[in-house]
Design an enzyme around this catalytic site. Sequence first.
Site, mmCIF file in Angstrom:
data_model
loop_
_atom_site.group_PDB
_atom_site.id
_atom_site.type_symbol
_atom_site.label_atom_id
_atom_site.label_comp_id
_atom_site.label_asym_id
_atom_site.label_seq_id
_atom_site.Cartn_x
_atom_site.Cartn_y
_atom_site.Cartn_z
ATOM 1 N N TRP A 8 0.834 -1.201 0.000
ATOM 2 C CA TRP A 8 0.000 0.000 0.000
ATOM 3 C C TRP A 8 0.874 1.259 0.000
ATOM 4 O O TRP A 8 2.017 1.241 0.437
ATOM 5 C CB TRP A 8 -0.933 0.012 1.214
ATOM 6 C CG TRP A 8 -0.241 0.124 2.546
ATOM 7 C CD1 TRP A 8 0.221 -0.897 3.326
ATOM 8 C CD2 TRP A 8 0.075 1.325 3.258
ATOM 9 N NE1 TRP A 8 0.797 -0.414 4.477
ATOM 10 C CE2 TRP A 8 0.730 0.947 4.467
ATOM 11 C CE3 TRP A 8 -0.125 2.682 3.015
ATOM 12 C CZ2 TRP A 8 1.169 1.873 5.412
ATOM 13 C CZ3 TRP A 8 0.321 3.615 3.951
ATOM 14 C CH2 TRP A 8 0.965 3.207 5.128
ATOM 15 N N GLU A 45 8.920 1.842 6.210
ATOM 16 C CA GLU A 45 8.629 2.712 7.343
ATOM 17 C C GLU A 45 8.331 4.148 6.899
ATOM 18 O O GLU A 45 7.525 4.843 7.523
ATOM 19 C CB GLU A 45 9.802 2.710 8.322
ATOM 20 C CG GLU A 45 9.955 1.436 9.130
ATOM 21 C CD GLU A 45 8.931 1.337 10.256
ATOM 22 O OE1 GLU A 45 8.432 2.391 10.697
ATOM 23 O OE2 GLU A 45 8.641 0.211 10.695
ATOM 24 N N HIS A 84 7.573 -6.245 10.810
ATOM 25 C CA HIS A 84 8.943 -5.840 11.128
ATOM 26 C C HIS A 84 9.383 -6.411 12.479
ATOM 27 O O HIS A 84 10.537 -6.833 12.638
ATOM 28 C CB HIS A 84 9.044 -4.314 11.123
ATOM 29 C CG HIS A 84 8.718 -3.706 9.791
ATOM 30 N ND1 HIS A 84 8.431 -2.370 9.633
ATOM 31 C CD2 HIS A 84 8.626 -4.256 8.555
ATOM 32 C CE1 HIS A 84 8.176 -2.119 8.361
ATOM 33 N NE2 HIS A 84 8.281 -3.254 7.689
ATOM 34 N N ASP A 126 2.203 -3.435 9.279
ATOM 35 C CA ASP A 126 3.614 -3.315 8.879
ATOM 36 C C ASP A 126 4.528 -3.495 10.089
ATOM 37 O O ASP A 126 5.544 -4.190 10.024
ATOM 38 C CB ASP A 126 3.883 -1.933 8.273
ATOM 39 C CG ASP A 126 3.365 -1.784 6.853
ATOM 40 O OD1 ASP A 126 2.858 -2.762 6.286
ATOM 41 O OD2 ASP A 126 3.477 -0.666 6.315
ATOM 42 N N GLU A 127 4.167 -2.833 11.178
ATOM 43 C CA GLU A 127 5.018 -2.880 12.369
ATOM 44 C C GLU A 127 5.127 -4.306 12.916
ATOM 45 O O GLU A 127 6.194 -4.724 13.370
ATOM 46 C CB GLU A 127 4.474 -1.948 13.453
ATOM 47 C CG GLU A 127 4.286 -0.494 13.033
ATOM 48 C CD GLU A 127 5.602 0.253 12.807
ATOM 49 O OE1 GLU A 127 6.672 -0.378 12.743
ATOM 50 O OE2 GLU A 127 5.549 1.482 12.684
ATOM 51 N N THR A 138 5.262 -0.089 18.678
ATOM 52 C CA THR A 138 4.570 0.753 17.697
ATOM 53 C C THR A 138 3.367 0.016 17.107
ATOM 54 O O THR A 138 2.359 0.635 16.772
ATOM 55 C CB THR A 138 5.524 1.197 16.569
ATOM 56 O OG1 THR A 138 6.220 0.071 16.044
ATOM 57 C CG2 THR A 138 6.528 2.207 17.080
ATOM 58 N N GLU A 196 7.400 8.616 13.743
ATOM 59 C CA GLU A 196 7.567 7.948 12.447
ATOM 60 C C GLU A 196 8.379 8.810 11.482
ATOM 61 O O GLU A 196 9.191 8.293 10.703
ATOM 62 C CB GLU A 196 6.199 7.634 11.825
ATOM 63 C CG GLU A 196 5.358 6.620 12.583
ATOM 64 C CD GLU A 196 5.844 5.193 12.399
ATOM 65 O OE1 GLU A 196 6.827 4.976 11.645
ATOM 66 O OE2 GLU A 196 5.251 4.289 13.012
ATOM 67 N N GLU A 217 9.404 -2.235 17.565
ATOM 68 C CA GLU A 217 8.415 -2.519 16.525
ATOM 69 C C GLU A 217 7.123 -3.072 17.128
ATOM 70 O O GLU A 217 6.028 -2.767 16.655
ATOM 71 C CB GLU A 217 8.983 -3.509 15.496
ATOM 72 C CG GLU A 217 10.148 -2.990 14.688
ATOM 73 C CD GLU A 217 9.749 -2.022 13.582
ATOM 74 O OE1 GLU A 217 8.622 -1.501 13.609
ATOM 75 O OE2 GLU A 217 10.570 -1.785 12.693
ATOM 76 N N HIS A 276 4.736 5.464 6.641
ATOM 77 C CA HIS A 276 3.916 5.690 7.835
ATOM 78 C C HIS A 276 3.841 7.174 8.187
ATOM 79 O O HIS A 276 2.751 7.732 8.360
ATOM 80 C CB HIS A 276 4.475 4.899 9.026
ATOM 81 C CG HIS A 276 4.547 3.431 8.780
ATOM 82 N ND1 HIS A 276 5.231 2.565 9.610
ATOM 83 C CD2 HIS A 276 4.029 2.664 7.785
ATOM 84 C CE1 HIS A 276 5.120 1.334 9.145
ATOM 85 N NE2 HIS A 276 4.402 1.371 8.037
#
Length: 332
Positions: free
Chosen positions: A33, A114, A203, A199-200, A170, A77, A167, A117
């Site tokens: 995305w 990252e 990671h 995503d976090e 977050t 971020e 990570e 974000h």
Amino acid sequence: MALDNIRLEVMQLLEKKVDSYIDKFLIPVDKIWQPTDFLPDSQNEDTFFDEVKELRELAKELPYDFWVVLVGDTITEEALPTYESWLMDVEGIDQHEKGGNSWSRWVRYWSGEENRHGDVLNKYLYLSGRVNMIEVERTTQYLINDGFDIGTDRDPYKNFVYTSFQELATYISHNRVAKLAKQYSNKSLAKMCKIISGDEMRHHNAYSEFVSSIFEVDPSQMMIAFYEMLKFKIVMPAHFLRETGGAIGSAFEDFSWSAQRIGVYTSQDYVDIMQRLIDRWEIDKIMNLTDEAEKARDYIMKLPARMQRISERLVIPDEIHEFKWVQPALIK
């Protein structure tokens, strides 16, 4: 053999796996995305202004502490250049030799993910009209200018403990913000924060796997590194927040209270993350440790209970601090 040479050898050994980690935990640019997917389409004059108007109307329903947390998350971020430059300096990560090794490629690809974000959150804040953007921008620049010392030096073992912890923290924060936004019927913001949290988590899983791999080949030194990070406490990047005219870190405590008041990130979460990492790495089952590492493990295993008792005694103030980022007059 010097300690840093041992770590370098371990990093070189694990480098053989890094390309597979990239394939497993990161998503190609043309498939992941992008911020535009979640924001009003500025190229469509027929819908853009109506979409912005709807975004701004929904934003009016969100309370003060929510905005403080969303701003703090955005600033954290957007300080990505600091994190990338810090990771590029870790022992074993080479960004120069023949275009860089696999570890530096991981850092670049991770940074690319990252970067989206802060981009999407910043644009949302700007369009919402609910925050003082010049103060947000100044705080972001301060955070990058000031840099930060998280107590890891160039040690990959400590740095990967840090990123595993951070990570997950977050993930928790963005996921909770998403749930709150949904409660206020702000589905677009909820969806945005939910996908960031996804995503976090990816990671977090990657960095946790890095640590697991190190435990397999150098268990004692990895245990000691984990112990040292927990003993001196994991410092969040937001710890160094400051507003215009403030000293480094002066905004963190009040930002933290806002997050605790609305349950986005709490002292209990810190304890839970610690326990989750202990369980993930099966600290109680690791074999062939030195005497020093055994003592380190004993400390680690007892620490969550100690921190739990401290967390239970914490008193969260009801008084709301007035930030320059978010002026109460702008919030209902």
